[in-house]
Design an enzyme around this catalytic site. Structure first.
Site, mmCIF file in Angstrom:
data_model
loop_
_atom_site.group_PDB
_atom_site.id
_atom_site.type_symbol
_atom_site.label_atom_id
_atom_site.label_comp_id
_atom_site.label_asym_id
_atom_site.label_seq_id
_atom_site.Cartn_x
_atom_site.Cartn_y
_atom_site.Cartn_z
ATOM 1 N N PRO A 10 0.883 -1.394 -0.087
ATOM 2 C CA PRO A 10 -0.069 -0.097 0.060
ATOM 3 C C PRO A 10 0.849 1.259 0.062
ATOM 4 O O PRO A 10 1.898 1.420 0.596
ATOM 5 C CB PRO A 10 -0.881 0.089 1.630
ATOM 6 C CG PRO A 10 -0.021 -1.054 2.220
ATOM 7 C CD PRO A 10 0.576 -1.942 1.266
ATOM 8 N N ASN A 11 0.317 2.282 -0.853
ATOM 9 C CA ASN A 11 0.905 3.542 -0.645
ATOM 10 C C ASN A 11 2.191 3.798 -1.676
ATOM 11 O O ASN A 11 2.586 4.995 -1.803
ATOM 12 C CB ASN A 11 1.231 4.312 0.684
ATOM 13 C CG ASN A 11 -0.211 4.253 1.266
ATOM 14 O OD1 ASN A 11 -1.321 4.802 0.697
ATOM 15 N ND2 ASN A 11 -0.284 3.948 2.674
ATOM 16 N N ARG A 18 4.994 11.116 -2.321
ATOM 17 C CA ARG A 18 5.068 10.781 -1.005
ATOM 18 C C ARG A 18 5.887 11.043 -0.019
ATOM 19 O O ARG A 18 6.902 10.358 -0.265
ATOM 20 C CB ARG A 18 4.315 9.247 -0.769
ATOM 21 C CG ARG A 18 4.108 8.780 0.674
ATOM 22 C CD ARG A 18 4.191 7.182 0.393
ATOM 23 N NE ARG A 18 4.033 6.821 1.656
ATOM 24 C CZ ARG A 18 4.318 5.618 2.046
ATOM 25 N NH1 ARG A 18 4.689 4.503 1.103
ATOM 26 N NH2 ARG A 18 4.036 5.019 3.473
ATOM 27 N N TYR A 23 11.130 8.786 1.407
ATOM 28 C CA TYR A 23 11.028 7.802 0.258
ATOM 29 C C TYR A 23 11.873 8.296 -0.773
ATOM 30 O O TYR A 23 11.691 7.351 -1.897
ATOM 31 C CB TYR A 23 9.649 7.354 0.005
ATOM 32 C CG TYR A 23 8.807 6.826 1.252
ATOM 33 C CD1 TYR A 23 9.417 5.890 2.036
ATOM 34 C CD2 TYR A 23 8.068 7.722 1.917
ATOM 35 C CE1 TYR A 23 9.068 5.076 3.169
ATOM 36 C CE2 TYR A 23 7.245 7.009 3.053
ATOM 37 C CZ TYR A 23 7.802 5.835 3.529
ATOM 38 O OH TYR A 23 7.195 5.068 4.769
ATOM 39 N N ASN A 74 7.942 -5.596 -0.710
ATOM 40 C CA ASN A 74 7.768 -4.224 0.135
ATOM 41 C C ASN A 74 6.386 -4.357 0.408
ATOM 42 O O ASN A 74 5.796 -3.740 -0.131
ATOM 43 C CB ASN A 74 8.308 -3.024 -0.340
ATOM 44 C CG ASN A 74 8.210 -1.932 0.351
ATOM 45 O OD1 ASN A 74 7.788 -2.026 1.512
ATOM 46 N ND2 ASN A 74 9.029 -0.772 0.005
ATOM 47 N N ALA A 77 3.150 -0.675 4.896
ATOM 48 C CA ALA A 77 2.300 -0.565 6.191
ATOM 49 C C ALA A 77 2.032 -2.038 6.706
ATOM 50 O O ALA A 77 1.958 -2.588 7.988
ATOM 51 C CB ALA A 77 1.357 0.474 6.442
ATOM 52 N N HIS A 80 3.747 -4.219 9.311
ATOM 53 C CA HIS A 80 3.917 -4.223 10.544
ATOM 54 C C HIS A 80 2.494 -4.616 11.338
ATOM 55 O O HIS A 80 2.256 -4.534 12.532
ATOM 56 C CB HIS A 80 4.049 -2.588 11.045
ATOM 57 C CG HIS A 80 5.274 -1.862 10.188
ATOM 58 N ND1 HIS A 80 6.488 -2.410 10.401
ATOM 59 C CD2 HIS A 80 5.231 -0.937 9.374
ATOM 60 C CE1 HIS A 80 6.955 -1.531 9.611
ATOM 61 N NE2 HIS A 80 6.245 -0.849 8.779
ATOM 62 N N ASP A 87 1.172 -15.360 6.645
ATOM 63 C CA ASP A 87 0.844 -16.841 6.755
ATOM 64 C C ASP A 87 0.660 -17.156 5.182
ATOM 65 O O ASP A 87 1.111 -18.429 4.972
ATOM 66 C CB ASP A 87 -0.552 -16.880 7.190
ATOM 67 C CG ASP A 87 -0.567 -16.779 8.771
ATOM 68 O OD1 ASP A 87 0.574 -16.866 9.436
ATOM 69 O OD2 ASP A 87 -1.621 -16.947 9.403
ATOM 70 N N GLU A 98 12.404 -9.484 1.967
ATOM 71 C CA GLU A 98 11.703 -8.343 2.335
ATOM 72 C C GLU A 98 12.570 -7.157 2.145
ATOM 73 O O GLU A 98 13.830 -7.079 2.493
ATOM 74 C CB GLU A 98 11.317 -8.559 3.844
ATOM 75 C CG GLU A 98 10.667 -7.434 4.438
ATOM 76 C CD GLU A 98 10.447 -7.402 6.015
ATOM 77 O OE1 GLU A 98 10.858 -8.584 6.713
ATOM 78 O OE2 GLU A 98 9.881 -6.541 6.507
ATOM 79 N N HIS A 100 12.744 -2.662 2.347
ATOM 80 C CA HIS A 100 12.233 -1.206 2.509
ATOM 81 C C HIS A 100 12.889 -0.248 2.187
ATOM 82 O O HIS A 100 14.171 -0.491 2.332
ATOM 83 C CB HIS A 100 12.069 -1.159 4.138
ATOM 84 C CG HIS A 100 11.124 -2.150 4.690
ATOM 85 N ND1 HIS A 100 9.633 -2.266 4.775
ATOM 86 C CD2 HIS A 100 11.366 -3.392 5.194
ATOM 87 C CE1 HIS A 100 9.020 -3.286 5.197
ATOM 88 N NE2 HIS A 100 10.037 -4.008 5.594
ATOM 89 N N ARG A 107 13.054 4.759 12.632
ATOM 90 C CA ARG A 107 11.690 5.321 12.663
ATOM 91 C C ARG A 107 10.950 5.085 13.786
ATOM 92 O O ARG A 107 11.581 4.603 14.854
ATOM 93 C CB ARG A 107 11.132 5.043 10.970
ATOM 94 C CG ARG A 107 12.347 5.464 9.981
ATOM 95 C CD ARG A 107 11.363 5.110 8.668
ATOM 96 N NE ARG A 107 10.149 6.237 8.691
ATOM 97 C CZ ARG A 107 9.073 5.998 7.789
ATOM 98 N NH1 ARG A 107 9.013 5.014 7.020
ATOM 99 N NH2 ARG A 107 8.074 6.663 7.787
HETATM 100 C C1 DQA Z 1 8.139 1.344 3.899
HETATM 101 C C2 DQA Z 1 8.164 1.332 5.483
HETATM 102 C C3 DQA Z 1 6.747 1.213 5.991
HETATM 103 O O1 DQA Z 1 6.966 1.325 7.480
HETATM 104 C C4 DQA Z 1 5.951 2.413 5.487
HETATM 105 O O2 DQA Z 1 4.570 1.932 5.955
HETATM 106 C C5 DQA Z 1 5.919 2.175 4.129
HETATM 107 C C6 DQA Z 1 6.961 1.962 3.299
HETATM 108 C C7 DQA Z 1 9.617 1.454 3.155
HETATM 109 O O3 DQA Z 1 9.766 0.966 2.160
HETATM 110 O O4 DQA Z 1 10.384 2.070 3.858
HETATM 111 O O5 DQA Z 1 4.721 2.274 3.499
HETATM 112 O O6 DQA Z 1 7.767 -0.082 3.800
#
Ligand code: DQA
Length: 148
Positions: A10-11, A18, A23, A74, A77, A80, A87, A98, A100, A107
């Site tokens: 997401p996002n 953003r 980022y 990635n 959010a 977390h 699963d 994984e 980020h 953070r």
């Molecule tokens: C993120 C870190 C996450 O905490 C955050 O919610 C994101 C981006 C990162 O790529 O740094 O959406 O996954």
């Protein structure tokens, strides 16, 4: 040729607009272009999907079985919060790395815990768009080593 599923959560479709201080200024398309270039250099195939929806991410992980040998994720959010994504990764048993963009441990405290990390081969966090490139190299290297 290994096929790697790249999942953006997401996002991440808002990258470039953003919180650029956190980022960076590259868009998701820019990052996907870098991943495609690197995939060509590594001689692997990448299939790239972004979704803001947890269930879509879960469904996509399920469908990866039999189609892809590795996953680069990635989860944004959902990293977390999502037991369901964790699963799904454990359920399909496909080696997963994984990534980020930001260093989640520098953070807010709520970002320090990842539900994905315990079911991943490893985690790369804090190198901006390079996290994805390093992650792709890591999953390919892992798959090459395990296929020997
Ligand atoms: C993120 C870190 C996450 O905490 C955050 O919610 C994101 C981006 C990162 O790529 O740094 O959406 O996954």
């Amino acid at each position: 040729m290994f096929s790697i599923l790249v999942l953006h959560g997401p996002n991440l479709n808002l990258l470039g607009l953003r919180e650029p201080g956190i980022y960076g200024s590259l868009t998701l398309d820019n990052i996907n272009g870098l991943l495609e270039q690197e995939a060509e250099a590594l001689k692997v195939k990448v299939s790239i999907i972004q979704s803001n929806h947890e269930g879509v991410l879960v469904d996509t992980i399920h469908l990866a079985g039999g189609q892809h040998q590795g996953i680069l994720i990635n989860a944004g959010a959902y990293t977390h919060t999502s037991v369901a994504i964790r699963d799904a990764i454990a359920g399909v048993n496909i080696p997963t790395v994984e990534v980020h963009l930001s260093n989640i441990y520098r953070r807010e405290e709520f970002r320090h815990h990842s539900f994905i990390a315990p079911v991943a081969v490893g985690q790369i966090s804090g190198f901006g768009p390079q996290s994805y490139i390093l992650g792709l190299k890591a999953i390919v290297n892992y798959l090459q080593k395990s296929s020997n």
